[in-house]
Structure formats: C-alpha cells, structure tokens
Design a protein around this motif. Structure first.
Motif, PDB file in Angstrom:
ATOM      1  N   PRO A   1       0.844  -1.206   0.000  1.00 33.43           N
ATOM      2  CA  PRO A   1       0.000   0.000   0.000  1.00 33.43           C
ATOM      3  C   PRO A   1       0.873   1.249   0.000  1.00 33.43           C
ATOM      4  O   PRO A   1       1.943   1.283   0.630  1.00 33.43           O
ATOM      5  CB  PRO A   1      -0.799  -0.122   1.305  1.00 33.43           C
ATOM      6  N   MET A   2       0.450   2.271  -0.697  1.00 31.05           N
ATOM      7  CA  MET A   2       1.239   3.500  -0.782  1.00 31.05           C
ATOM      8  C   MET A   2       1.548   4.071   0.588  1.00 31.05           C
ATOM      9  O   MET A   2       2.631   4.630   0.807  1.00 31.05           O
ATOM     10  CB  MET A   2       0.493   4.532  -1.637  1.00 31.05           C
ATOM     11  N   ILE A   3       0.628   3.922   1.542  1.00 25.06           N
ATOM     12  CA  ILE A   3       0.845   4.497   2.869  1.00 25.06           C
ATOM     13  C   ILE A   3       2.057   3.886   3.556  1.00 25.06           C
ATOM     14  O   ILE A   3       2.657   4.508   4.429  1.00 25.06           O
ATOM     15  CB  ILE A   3      -0.433   4.331   3.736  1.00 25.06           C
ATOM     16  N   ARG A   4       2.452   2.652   3.121  1.00 26.05           N
ATOM     17  CA  ARG A   4       3.612   2.006   3.740  1.00 26.05           C
ATOM     18  C   ARG A   4       4.924   2.687   3.338  1.00 26.05           C
ATOM     19  O   ARG A   4       5.972   2.410   3.936  1.00 26.05           O
ATOM     20  CB  ARG A   4       3.657   0.528   3.344  1.00 26.05           C
ATOM     21  N   LEU A   5       4.874   3.559   2.351  1.00 25.55           N
ATOM     22  CA  LEU A   5       6.085   4.307   1.995  1.00 25.55           C
ATOM     23  C   LEU A   5       6.403   5.373   3.020  1.00 25.55           C
ATOM     24  O   LEU A   5       7.514   5.928   3.023  1.00 25.55           O
ATOM     25  CB  LEU A   5       5.921   4.956   0.613  1.00 25.55           C
ATOM     26  N   ASN A   6       5.449   5.688   3.865  1.00 26.47           N
ATOM     27  CA  ASN A   6       5.669   6.695   4.910  1.00 26.47           C
ATOM     28  C   ASN A   6       6.746   6.204   5.869  1.00 26.47           C
ATOM     29  O   ASN A   6       6.612   5.138   6.484  1.00 26.47           O
ATOM     30  CB  ASN A   6       4.361   6.955   5.674  1.00 26.47           C
ATOM     31  N   GLY A   7       7.826   6.958   5.984  1.00 33.60           N
ATOM     32  CA  GLY A   7       8.925   6.583   6.865  1.00 33.60           C
ATOM     33  C   GLY A   7       9.858   5.547   6.282  1.00 33.60           C
ATOM     34  O   GLY A   7      10.821   5.147   6.949  1.00 33.60           O
ATOM     35  N   MET A   8       9.614   5.080   5.058  1.00 32.64           N
ATOM     36  CA  MET A   8      10.491   4.080   4.434  1.00 32.64           C
ATOM     37  C   MET A   8      11.732   4.750   3.863  1.00 32.64           C
ATOM     38  O   MET A   8      11.673   5.857   3.330  1.00 32.64           O
ATOM     39  CB  MET A   8       9.727   3.341   3.327  1.00 32.64           C
ATOM     40  N   ARG A   9      12.863   4.078   3.981  1.00 30.82           N
ATOM     41  CA  ARG A   9      14.103   4.585   3.398  1.00 30.82           C
ATOM     42  C   ARG A   9      14.069   4.368   1.884  1.00 30.82           C
ATOM     43  O   ARG A   9      13.934   3.242   1.411  1.00 30.82           O
ATOM     44  CB  ARG A   9      15.320   3.871   4.005  1.00 30.82           C
ATOM     45  N   LEU A  10      14.183   5.480   1.130  1.00 33.74           N
ATOM     46  CA  LEU A  10      14.109   5.405  -0.324  1.00 33.74           C
ATOM     47  C   LEU A  10      15.321   6.063  -0.974  1.00 33.74           C
ATOM     48  O   LEU A  10      15.855   7.053  -0.465  1.00 33.74           O
ATOM     49  CB  LEU A  10      12.842   6.089  -0.844  1.00 33.74           C
ATOM     50  N   ILE A  11      15.713   5.519  -2.110  1.00 31.31           N
ATOM     51  CA  ILE A  11      16.723   6.145  -2.969  1.00 31.31           C
ATOM     52  C   ILE A  11      15.968   6.968  -3.995  1.00 31.31           C
ATOM     53  O   ILE A  11      15.113   6.443  -4.719  1.00 31.31           O
ATOM     54  CB  ILE A  11      17.584   5.078  -3.655  1.00 31.31           C
ATOM     55  N   LEU A  12      16.281   8.256  -4.083  1.00 27.21           N
ATOM     56  CA  LEU A  12      15.509   9.167  -4.936  1.00 27.21           C
ATOM     57  C   LEU A  12      16.427   9.919  -5.905  1.00 27.21           C
ATOM     58  O   LEU A  12      17.633  10.051  -5.659  1.00 27.21           O
ATOM     59  CB  LEU A  12      14.750  10.172  -4.075  1.00 27.21           C
ATOM     60  N   PRO A  13      15.871  10.440  -6.999  1.00 27.14           N
ATOM     61  CA  PRO A  13      16.653  11.292  -7.907  1.00 27.14           C
ATOM     62  C   PRO A  13      17.087  12.568  -7.182  1.00 27.14           C
ATOM     63  O   PRO A  13      16.521  12.933  -6.141  1.00 27.14           O
ATOM     64  CB  PRO A  13      15.672  11.604  -9.045  1.00 27.14           C
ATOM     65  N   PRO A  14      18.060  13.276  -7.713  1.00 29.65           N
ATOM     66  CA  PRO A  14      18.554  14.495  -7.067  1.00 29.65           C
ATOM     67  C   PRO A  14      17.482  15.568  -6.962  1.00 29.65           C
ATOM     68  O   PRO A  14      16.590  15.653  -7.822  1.00 29.65           O
ATOM     69  CB  PRO A  14      19.700  14.957  -7.982  1.00 29.65           C
ATOM     70  N   PRO A  15      17.539  16.410  -5.929  1.00 26.82           N
ATOM     71  CA  PRO A  15      16.580  17.520  -5.800  1.00 26.82           C
ATOM     72  C   PRO A  15      16.650  18.442  -7.012  1.00 26.82           C
ATOM     73  O   PRO A  15      17.720  18.686  -7.564  1.00 26.82           O
ATOM     74  CB  PRO A  15      17.054  18.240  -4.521  1.00 26.82           C
ATOM     75  N   GLY A  16      15.498  18.941  -7.435  1.00 28.17           N
ATOM     76  CA  GLY A  16      15.449  19.865  -8.554  1.00 28.17           C
ATOM     77  C   GLY A  16      15.296  19.197  -9.903  1.00 28.17           C
ATOM     78  O   GLY A  16      14.958  19.863 -10.887  1.00 28.17           O
ATOM     79  N   SER A  17      15.530  17.876  -9.988  1.00 32.74           N
ATOM     80  CA  SER A  17      15.384  17.181 -11.262  1.00 32.74           C
ATOM     81  C   SER A  17      13.908  16.957 -11.552  1.00 32.74           C
ATOM     82  O   SER A  17      13.066  16.923 -10.644  1.00 32.74           O
ATOM     83  CB  SER A  17      16.125  15.843 -11.235  1.00 32.74           C
TER      84      SER A  17
END
Length: 289
Positions: free
Chosen positions: A179-195
């Motif tokens: 469920p999408m709500i499980r992403l809350n507080g999950m450690r994620l690898i994300l693209p750089p800010p501003g991209s």
C-alpha cells in the motif's frame, strides 16, 4: 533571409511569446527579438503583433510561418536523403534515458534492424524526459523514447504502459503488494533535488500523504542495485528494471493502488526522415496499447 531566421519565426509562432521561443531555441530573448525585427524589415511586412501577454501572428505572418515550415521540412528531407545516399542506408538517432534502453535495444530495435540492415542506429543517451526533449529540440535525435507527458511542441505516439514498482533489499517485512501508505517513513533512494523526476516523486508523495526517509539521492542508475543493498533502502522504478533487480537478489513488489506511466516515441512537429518514419511504423505495429 536564412534558415536560422525561418526557425526563429516558426518557434515564435508556436510558443506565442518571445521568452518561451528563445528558451526553446537556447538563445537570448533580445537576440531573437532582434532577428525577427531584421527579418520583418527585410521582408517589408509585420509578422507578429506585440501584445502585453506575448505576440500574435498577423495574417501575413501566418502565410510566412506556413511557408517557413514547408521550407524547413524540405531541408530536413534533403539532409535525410544525403545521409541515406552517403551511408548506404542512412542513420537513425533515438534519444532514450538509461531506464528505457533495455526495452529499446531488446524489443524495438531488433525487428527494425532485421528489416533495415543498412541503417545505422545511434542511441543518444539522455538524462530523463527533459534530456530526451532537449535532444530532439536541438536536432541531436530524430526520435525520443520517454514517458509522458512531453511539451506541446512535440508529437507523441504511445507504445505501452509501464508499471512503477518498489525494488527492495531482501528481508523487509512487506506484503507482496505494498500500500502507498507504507512508503511513509520508508528509506528510499531518490533522484537528485530539482530534477524533473524528483519533482514527480515529490508530487506523488504529496498526493498520498507519505513522507519517506531519503537514504540517497542519485541518478547513477547503474549503481542502483548495489546501492539498494548497501544503503538498506528501497527504490521506485519501472518494472522493466525488475529482471536486473531480481538477478541482483533484490525483491520486486507492486504498489497499491498500481502506478503506471505511458511510454511513447516522440518527435518534433515536422516531417520525419524516412528512416525515422519506418522505425515509428515498426514500433507502432508491435505496440502494447
């Protein structure tokens, strides 16, 4: 009068503001305005009427814009013909982000190359959707493979819907469909800010009211599998990368509600070279949607 001035006229007519047209052409706005004024003076006619919100194409201007587009298309055809003659088959340049290259190289290109063995295909590696758009606008690529949406000055041909999945290290206590709500507080690898990609993810998180923990910020896609392990973090990306992730011992899960993006071939609003049109026809014949 020269081809550059004709390109300036067409861009100004399409964008309806000098600022946006200059940005699309990668020139300064004063330089564009000066070039348009010089052409109007040379032709002895007003092509654009200035207004507070931008420019309006005059009646004479509409005729000039139409002829300018035809002239630029003719030049493109001549260039394509010359390339075809000198190379014995022609060259096709396709811009693609690294995440979509496996589908391009593994599914779309083999059928095309089998039918057109004399065409040399060059994949123009681009940084996400913005990179694909810039490559086409700068005429470094004939076609682009990217997810939608793209700016209105490009034509899109949807090919398939790709699912966005959660790629995680083994051992996480998560259901098969997350469920999408499980992403809350999950450690994620994300693209750089501003991209552009990061802005899309941030908007997605805001829509579902989740606040993940940023474990790493990078666009080095080749390093993602090892980074998921070393950072003990998850990654949101296309299912097309799932095979590579599974081989690396990672776990791939769908999301609830499911997230999908439409992947399309895109190109500029002009007549395509024959090799590009042939590729587009081949891809559309085998499309999934």
């Amino acid at each position: 009068m020269n081809l550059q001035q004709l390109r300036y006229v067409v861009a100004t007519a399409e964008h309806r503001t000098m600022t946006d047209a200059a940005r699309s052409l990668y020139i300064a706005q004063p330089a564009l305005s000066r070039a348009i004024r010089d052409l109007e003076r040379e032709l002895g006619m007003t092509l654009f009427a200035r207004s507070g919100r931008g420019v309006v194409v005059t009646a004479q201007g509409r005729r000039v814009v139409k002829l300018a587009k035809e002239a630029l298309e003719a030049v493109s055809e001549i260039e394509a013909l010359a390339t075809h003659t000198h190379s014995g088959g022609g060259e096709l340049r396709i811009a693609s982000p690294p995440t979509l290259e496996p589908g391009l190289a593994g599914r779309l290109l083999p059928a095309y190359v089998a039918e057109h063995p004399g065409v040399r295909v060059q994949i123009v590696r681009s940084d996400g959707r913005d990179g694909v758009v810039h490559a086409i606008r700068e005429q470094r690529a004939d076609l682009g493979l990217t997810d939608l949406p793209v700016p209105a000055d490009l034509v899109s041909h949807p090919l398939e819907r790709q699912e966005i999945v959660l790629i995680s290290p083994p051992g996480l206590d998560l259901p098969d469909t997350v469920p999408m709500i499980r992403l809350n507080g999950m450690r994620l690898i994300l693209p750089p800010p501003g991209s552009a990609r990061r802005r899309e993810f941030d908007q997605l998180f805001a829509t579902y009211g989740v606040r993940p923990i940023v474990a790493a910020e990078t666009d080095e896609r080749g390093a993602w599998p090892s980074l998921v392990r070393t950072a003990s973090a998850s990654l949101l990306w296309y299912r097309g990368t799932a095979e590579q992730a599974v081989k690396a011992g990672l776990v791939v899960r769908s999301l609830d509600p499911p997230l999908r993006r439409v992947v399309a071939l895109v190109h500029a609003r002009r007549r395509l070279p024959a090799v590009a049109q042939d590729f587009l026809t081949s891809a559309e014949n085998g499309r999934a949607i």
